[in-house]
Design an enzyme around this catalytic site. Structure first.
Site, PDB file in Angstrom:
ATOM      1  N   GLU A  73       0.824  -1.215   0.000  1.00  0.00           N
ATOM      2  CA  GLU A  73       0.000   0.000   0.000  1.00  0.00           C
ATOM      3  C   GLU A  73       0.861   1.270   0.000  1.00  0.00           C
ATOM      4  O   GLU A  73       0.385   2.351   0.370  1.00  0.00           O
ATOM      5  CB  GLU A  73      -0.957   0.012   1.208  1.00  0.00           C
ATOM      6  CG  GLU A  73      -1.865  -1.196   1.318  1.00  0.00           C
ATOM      7  CD  GLU A  73      -2.864  -1.355   0.172  1.00  0.00           C
ATOM      8  OE1 GLU A  73      -2.884  -0.494  -0.732  1.00  0.00           O
ATOM      9  OE2 GLU A  73      -3.599  -2.352   0.175  1.00  0.00           O
TER      10      GLU A  73
ATOM     11  N   HIS B 289      -2.755   2.336   8.340  1.00  0.00           N
ATOM     12  CA  HIS B 289      -3.860   1.551   7.785  1.00  0.00           C
ATOM     13  C   HIS B 289      -4.025   0.277   8.592  1.00  0.00           C
ATOM     14  O   HIS B 289      -3.033  -0.337   8.990  1.00  0.00           O
ATOM     15  CB  HIS B 289      -3.563   1.219   6.316  1.00  0.00           C
ATOM     16  CG  HIS B 289      -4.449   0.156   5.750  1.00  0.00           C
ATOM     17  ND1 HIS B 289      -5.803   0.325   5.595  1.00  0.00           N
ATOM     18  CD2 HIS B 289      -4.191  -1.096   5.298  1.00  0.00           C
ATOM     19  CE1 HIS B 289      -6.322  -0.770   5.071  1.00  0.00           C
ATOM     20  NE2 HIS B 289      -5.363  -1.650   4.885  1.00  0.00           N
TER      21      HIS B 289
ATOM     22  N   HIS C 170      -7.310  -2.980   9.893  1.00  0.00           N
ATOM     23  CA  HIS C 170      -8.578  -3.655   9.602  1.00  0.00           C
ATOM     24  C   HIS C 170      -9.408  -3.825  10.882  1.00  0.00           C
ATOM     25  O   HIS C 170      -9.663  -4.962  11.293  1.00  0.00           O
ATOM     26  CB  HIS C 170      -8.304  -5.037   8.998  1.00  0.00           C
ATOM     27  CG  HIS C 170      -7.428  -5.044   7.776  1.00  0.00           C
ATOM     28  ND1 HIS C 170      -6.763  -6.162   7.333  1.00  0.00           N
ATOM     29  CD2 HIS C 170      -7.133  -4.061   6.882  1.00  0.00           C
ATOM     30  CE1 HIS C 170      -6.083  -5.884   6.231  1.00  0.00           C
ATOM     31  NE2 HIS C 170      -6.280  -4.607   5.936  1.00  0.00           N
TER      32      HIS C 170
ATOM     33  N   GLU D  59     -17.205  12.193  22.601  1.00  0.00           N
ATOM     34  CA  GLU D  59     -15.900  12.738  22.217  1.00  0.00           C
ATOM     35  C   GLU D  59     -15.602  12.658  20.711  1.00  0.00           C
ATOM     36  O   GLU D  59     -14.641  13.267  20.246  1.00  0.00           O
ATOM     37  CB  GLU D  59     -14.782  11.985  22.964  1.00  0.00           C
ATOM     38  CG  GLU D  59     -14.950  12.052  24.464  1.00  0.00           C
ATOM     39  CD  GLU D  59     -13.859  12.859  25.135  1.00  0.00           C
ATOM     40  OE1 GLU D  59     -12.693  12.499  24.966  1.00  0.00           O
ATOM     41  OE2 GLU D  59     -14.185  13.839  25.834  1.00  0.00           O
TER      42      GLU D  59
ATOM     43  N   HIS E  62     -12.943  -3.381   3.752  1.00  0.00           N
ATOM     44  CA  HIS E  62     -11.506  -3.638   3.872  1.00  0.00           C
ATOM     45  C   HIS E  62     -10.926  -3.103   5.194  1.00  0.00           C
ATOM     46  O   HIS E  62     -10.378  -3.860   5.983  1.00  0.00           O
ATOM     47  CB  HIS E  62     -10.765  -3.043   2.664  1.00  0.00           C
ATOM     48  CG  HIS E  62      -9.295  -3.289   2.672  1.00  0.00           C
ATOM     49  ND1 HIS E  62      -8.580  -3.632   1.543  1.00  0.00           N
ATOM     50  CD2 HIS E  62      -8.383  -3.237   3.675  1.00  0.00           C
ATOM     51  CE1 HIS E  62      -7.305  -3.820   1.862  1.00  0.00           C
ATOM     52  NE2 HIS E  62      -7.157  -3.572   3.150  1.00  0.00           N
TER      53      HIS E  62
HETATM   54  O1  2HA Z   1      -1.162  -6.161   3.205  1.00  0.00           O
HETATM   55  O2  2HA Z   1      -3.591  -4.369   4.774  1.00  0.00           O
HETATM   56  O3  2HA Z   1      -4.251  -3.511   2.406  1.00  0.00           O
HETATM   57  C1  2HA Z   1      -1.669  -5.426   4.178  1.00  0.00           C
HETATM   58  C2  2HA Z   1      -2.909  -4.745   3.872  1.00  0.00           C
HETATM   59  C3  2HA Z   1      -3.275  -4.466   2.469  1.00  0.00           C
HETATM   60 ZN    ZN Z   2      -5.485  -3.639   4.292  1.00  0.00          ZN
END
Ligand code: 2HA
Ligand code: ZN
Length: 269
Positions: free
Chosen positions: A115, A138, A140, A168, A209
């Site tokens: 990414e 980033h 999940h 908050e 995602h």
């Molecule tokens: O590979 O989260 O979006 C890791 C990730 C891809």
């Molecule tokens: Zn990801």
């Protein structure tokens, strides 16, 4: 030369990836982080001699010469603390961002996260809004992700729901949460789309995602995602129950005044 494993930025990165794994946000190789480093600070630890040169696959002239600590592709957050030099790398962007000189790390021959385009393009976008921005993160988180299956993906509606779930929230992310539809990850296209969304908010949801957050340091960016994820968790606990109370727009305005923040234009009545 000082030991890079003792550098505050390295210690903080290791703590953050470990903590994110513990939160369940980064299963397997899920998630990635990039942290903009200060060249003078890095020079206390490294001779700045390139070990290898990597192709980035995109151009980002604004980042020419900039140095980032970045999680590696295919690497597990849970393992970073045990082998930081394998799972992390320090790269300096050159040739208008089309190349990245590896200054440290990825010792098994690896490279930066898949990414990387979304990270670097988001740095460019956020720096224009906030020159102090240093982090793109980033991950999940389950509740935010779950929400993208059952909530309207309209950004105003999505943001308002999250704001209403914890007092908050509006204080922590007054600019709200932007939302991308499902897109193929790891591409320049999703990078460009994410960066565009980063122009108006520090949080960008990738439907089905995960989420992107941006901020001035790792702690703050972690806290930003943590707050949105907590709100999503509460929403999932109550969404199927008859709603008796909420935080009204009038109360949101009181929060704006009390905490000196301004909600995204047009998002409150
Ligand atoms: O590979 O989260 O979006 C890791 C990730 C891809
Ligand atoms: Zn990801």
């Amino acid at each position: 030369m000082k030991d890079i494993l003792t550098a505050p930025f390295m210690v903080e990165m290791i703590r953050t990836t470990t903590n994110m794994y513990a939160h369940g946000w980064d299963e397997r190789n899920g998630g990635n982080i990039s942290l903009l480093l200060d060249e003078a600070e890095v020079a206390e630890y490294l001779d700045m001699h390139p070990i290898r040169v990597l192709e980035t696959g995109f151009a980002a002239p604004e980042l020419n010469g900039k140095i980032f600590l970045v999680t590696g592709t295919g690497k597990y957050f849970k393992n970073v603390q045990y082998a930081p030099d394998v799972n992390l790398g320090i790269v300096r962007l050159t040739e208008n961002g089309t190349k990245a000189e590896l200054l440290w790390g990825y010792t098994d021959g690896g490279r930066f996260t898949s990414e990387f385009p979304a990270h670097m393009m988001s740095h460019v976008a956020r720096m224009k809004v906030d020159p102090l921005n240093r982090v793109v993160m980033h991950c999940h988180p389950a509740n935010l992700l779950a929400m993208t299956y059952v909530h309207d993906l309209d950004e105003k509606a999505f943001t308002r729901t999250l704001w209403q779930m914890c007092t908050e929230c509006i204080v922590v992310f007054p600019d709200g949460v932007n939302v991308l539809p499902w897109m193929l990850c790891g591409t320049n296209e999703i990078g460009i789309a994410t960066a565009k969304k980063m122009e108006t908010a520090r949080l960008v949801v990738w439907s089905q995602h995960g989420i992107y957050g941006a901020g001035k340091d790792l702690d703050e960016t972690f806290g930003l995602i943590e707050t949105a994820e907590k709100a999503a968790e509460i929403w999932l606990k109550i969404a199927h129950l008859p709603l008796k109370n909420t935080i009204t727009d009038e109360q949101m305005h009181l929060l704006e005044q009390r905490f000196g923040v301004k909600a995204r234009d047009g998002y409150l009545q």
